[in-house]
Write a protein that holds these residues in place. Structure first.
Motif, PDB file in Angstrom:
ATOM      1  N   PHE A  28       1.110  -1.217   0.133  1.00  0.00           N
ATOM      2  CA  PHE A  28      -0.048   0.094  -0.022  1.00  0.00           C
ATOM      3  C   PHE A  28       0.930   1.207   0.051  1.00  0.00           C
ATOM      4  CE2 PHE A  28      -2.315  -3.248   2.342  1.00  0.00           C
ATOM      5  CZ  PHE A  28      -3.426  -3.801   1.425  1.00  0.00           C
ATOM      6  N   GLY A  31      -5.288   2.438  -5.160  1.00  0.00           N
ATOM      7  CA  GLY A  31      -4.713   1.546  -4.627  1.00  0.00           C
ATOM      8  C   GLY A  31      -5.039   1.253  -3.236  1.00  0.00           C
ATOM      9  N   GLN A  32      -4.214   2.215  -2.443  1.00  0.00           N
ATOM     10  CA  GLN A  32      -4.501   1.827  -0.862  1.00  0.00           C
ATOM     11  C   GLN A  32      -5.844   2.628  -0.446  1.00  0.00           C
ATOM     12  OE1 GLN A  32      -2.072   4.829   1.276  1.00  0.00           O
ATOM     13  NE2 GLN A  32      -1.549   3.126   2.754  1.00  0.00           N
ATOM     14  N   GLY A  33      -6.593   1.456   0.293  1.00  0.00           N
ATOM     15  CA  GLY A  33      -7.912   2.014   0.629  1.00  0.00           C
ATOM     16  C   GLY A  33      -8.302   2.960   1.796  1.00  0.00           C
ATOM     17  N   TYR A  58      -4.753 -10.145   3.926  1.00  0.00           N
ATOM     18  CA  TYR A  58      -4.237  -8.935   4.218  1.00  0.00           C
ATOM     19  C   TYR A  58      -2.935  -8.971   4.764  1.00  0.00           C
ATOM     20  CZ  TYR A  58      -4.624  -4.150   5.919  1.00  0.00           C
ATOM     21  OH  TYR A  58      -4.373  -2.595   5.966  1.00  0.00           O
ATOM     22  N   ASN A  77     -11.205  -8.395   2.609  1.00  0.00           N
ATOM     23  CA  ASN A  77     -10.072  -7.587   1.910  1.00  0.00           C
ATOM     24  C   ASN A  77      -9.183  -8.536   1.448  1.00  0.00           C
ATOM     25  OD1 ASN A  77      -8.458  -5.798   0.833  1.00  0.00           O
ATOM     26  ND2 ASN A  77      -7.889  -4.710   2.903  1.00  0.00           N
ATOM     27  N   TYR A 117     -14.838  -3.937   7.707  1.00  0.00           N
ATOM     28  CA  TYR A 117     -15.877  -3.791   6.853  1.00  0.00           C
ATOM     29  C   TYR A 117     -17.316  -4.063   6.974  1.00  0.00           C
ATOM     30  CZ  TYR A 117     -11.287  -2.874   4.378  1.00  0.00           C
ATOM     31  OH  TYR A 117     -10.281  -2.253   4.235  1.00  0.00           O
ATOM     32  N   LYS A 138     -12.802   2.572   8.610  1.00  0.00           N
ATOM     33  CA  LYS A 138     -13.690   2.549   7.390  1.00  0.00           C
ATOM     34  C   LYS A 138     -15.128   2.934   7.541  1.00  0.00           C
ATOM     35  CE  LYS A 138      -9.996   0.014   6.305  1.00  0.00           C
ATOM     36  NZ  LYS A 138      -8.761   0.002   6.990  1.00  0.00           N
ATOM     37  N   PHE A 143     -13.700  -2.315  -2.157  1.00  0.00           N
ATOM     38  CA  PHE A 143     -12.491  -3.160  -3.243  1.00  0.00           C
ATOM     39  C   PHE A 143     -13.164  -3.806  -4.019  1.00  0.00           C
ATOM     40  CE2 PHE A 143     -10.194  -2.876   0.962  1.00  0.00           C
ATOM     41  CZ  PHE A 143      -9.472  -1.779   0.830  1.00  0.00           C
ATOM     42  N   ARG A 186      -6.480  -5.205  -7.485  1.00  0.00           N
ATOM     43  CA  ARG A 186      -7.495  -4.742  -6.714  1.00  0.00           C
ATOM     44  C   ARG A 186      -7.785  -3.370  -7.009  1.00  0.00           C
ATOM     45  NH1 ARG A 186      -6.959  -3.597  -0.353  1.00  0.00           N
ATOM     46  NH2 ARG A 186      -6.396  -1.563  -1.110  1.00  0.00           N
TER      47      ARG A 186
END
Ligand code: GLN
Length: 389
Positions: free
Chosen positions: A18, A34-36, A124, A175, A206, A237, A322, A368
Motif C-alpha cells: 500500500f 490502490g490504498q484503501g 491482508y 479484503n 468492513y 472504514k 474494493f 484490486r
C-alpha cells in the motif's frame, strides 16, 4: 564485516504494497485506487466532536489502558444493538491503535512459536506479518473464484487443520476479494473451531460496508463461539477517518486480558481525544450507515461497470470498498507487472493481489481497485482505464 540477516522473521515483508503503490501514485501524479482510504473525511459533527474533546482537555493525557469508558460502552451498545452480542465494557472490550494493532496484539498474545494459523488467502498483508512476528506458521486456505465471487472451500479448510493449529484468522467482509461469508459458511467454520478446539480471530472492519442484501454476521454469535472468538473492528472504514487509528477488540474476559497484555507494550494507549469522538460516531442514527452503504454501492457500480467496459473481468464485491478484476481478458496474466506499468499507461494505480498469496499463481491475474473515492475521481479513472483495454 558481514552481518547475519537482520530480521529473519520479517525478511519476506519489505515495504507494504500500500505504501509502495501510494508513493508510485504521488510520483506519477496518478489517480490512486490502490490504498484503501476515502478521499473525503467522515461526518462533520464527528470531526467537531474530536475538536471539542481536544479543547475540553478530554483524552489529551494517557487514556485508560482498555480505552475511555465512553467508547467502551458505545462499542458494547453497538454489538448488542446490531448483533445481539452482549459484552461487559469493563472486562470484554479493548480499544487499540486501529484494527492493525488489535490484530498484532491478538496474534502476539495467542500464538506461540511453531503454532499454525489458518488464514484466508488472499490474506491482508498485516495478518501475515503479525503471524510471522508471533513466530507462527501461516497456513493459507485459498478463496477461489466461482460464480462471480471468491468462495471458501470448506473441505479445504477442514483439511488444513492439524494438531498444531492454534487459531483461524478470519476476515469478513474480506479484503481484497469483497467476499462476505454467508451464514452457512460461518456456521461450518464455527462448527470446525468448536470440534477442534480452535480460537478464532476475526477482522470485521468492513462490517458496515455490505451491499445487495448481503448481511454481515459476526462469527462470535454462532453457537460455542463467544468464548473462543476475538472480534476486531475499527472506526476508520465505517466513519471515513482512517488517520485516527481507533480500533477495538471484543472478546471473553480471558481473551481480552491476554490481548491487552500484548497491546500495553505496543502503543500502550493512543488517540485519546479521538476515542470520545468515535463513541459519538457509533451512536449516529441508522440513516448515516444506510447513506454510507448507498453511496459506496453506487461507486462500486460506477467503477465495476467502467472496468467491465474497459475489458476486465469484474468480481462485484458484496462487501468492502474494493473491486477485484481479472486482467486475462486484456491479454495479460501478471498482475504485479500490470500494476507497476499502469500509472505510465493510463495514470491509475491499483494493487496486485498476487502479493497476498503464498500460491502466487492463484492470484497472479487479479488486481484490486478501491472505490472509496469521489464520484468525479472514479469517473476520470474509468475514462483513463478504457485506454488499456
Ligand atoms: N486497509 C487498507 C487497504 O487494504 C490499507 C491500510 C494500510 O496501508 N496499511 O488498502
Amino acid at each position: 564485516m558481514k552481518r547475519p540477516p537482520l530480521n529473519r522473521r520479517l525478511a519476506e515483508f519489505g515495504t507494504t504494497i500500500f505504501a509502495e503503490m501510494s508513493a508510485l501514485a504521488v510520483r506519477t501524479g496518478s489517480i490512486n485506487l490502490g490504498q484503501g482510504f476515502p478521499d473525503t473525511d467522515g461526518p462533520e459533527e464527528i470531526r467537531e466532536a474530536a475538536v471539542r474533546a481536544l479543547r475540553d482537555g478530554r483524552g489529551n493525557q494517557y487514556p485508560p489502558g482498555p480505552g475511555v469508558p465512553e467508547l467502551r460502552t458505545a462499542i458494547t451498545e453497538h454489538q448488542r444493538r446490531r448483533y445481539g452480542l452482549v459484552y461487559d465494557p469493563d472486562t470484554e472490550v479493548l480499544v487499540t491503535a486501529g484494527a492493525t494493532e488489535a490484530i498484532a496484539a491478538s496474534l502476539l498474545a495467542l500464538v506461540e512459536p511453531g503454532d499454525e494459523v489458518i488464514a484466508l488467502e488472499p490474506y491482508y498483508d498485516s495478518h501475515a506479518a503479525c503471524v510471522a512476528m508471533a513466530g507462527g506458521t501461516r497456513v493459507p486456505v485459498t478463496l477461489r473464484p466461482e460464480g462471480g465471487r471468491f468462495v471458501l472451500d470448506l473441505d479445504e479448510l477442514r483439511a488444513a487443520v492439524t494438531d498444531r493449529t492454534r487459531l483461524i484468522l478470519l476476515n469478513t467482509p474480506h479484503n481484497p476479494t469483497g467476499t462476505v461469508l454467508t451464514r452457512d459458511e460461518l456456521a461450518a467454520v464455527a462448527a470446525l473451531a468448536v470440534e477442534r478446539d480452535l480460537l478464532v480471530v476475526t477482522d470485521e472492519v468492513y462490517e458496515h460496508l455490505v451491499f445487495d442484501g448481503a448481511e454481515h454476521l459476526p462469527i462470535a454469535a454462532f453457537p460455542g463461539m463467544r468464548e473462543r472468538t476475538v472480534t476486531i473492528s475499527s472506526a476508520g472504514k465505517t466513519f471515513s477517518f482512517t488517520g485516527w487509528k481507533v480500533g477495538w477488540v471484543t472478546a471473553a474476559p480471558d481473551l481480552t486480558t491476554a490481548v491487552r497484555s500484548a497491546k500495553q507494550y505496543l502503543t500502550y494507549v493512543s488517540a485519546g481525544p479521538f476515542q470520545y469522538a468515535v463513541a459519538e460516531a457509533l451512536r449516529l442514527p441508522e440513516a448515516y450507515f444506510d447513506g454510507l452503504r448507498a453511496d459506496l454501492r453506487a461507486k462500486r457500480d460506477l467503477l465495476g461497470d467502467g472496468l467491465a467496459r474497459a475489458g476486465f473481468e469484474v468480481y462485484r464485491p458484496s462487501g468492502t470498498y474494493f473491486v477485484t478484476a481479472d486482467i486475462r481478458p486484456l491479454g495479460e496474466d501478471d498482475g504485479i507487472a500490470f500494476c507497476r506499468a499502469l500509472p505510465e499507461r493510463c495514470g491509475v494505480v491499483a494493487i496486485p493481489t498476487a502479493v497476498f498469496y503464498d500460491h502466487r499463481e492463484q492470484g497472479a491475474p487479479f488486481v484490486r481497485f478501491a472505490f472509496c473515492k469521489r464520484t468525479e475521481v472514479l469517473a476520470d479513472a474509468v475514462q483513463r482505464l478504457t485506454a488499456v483495454g
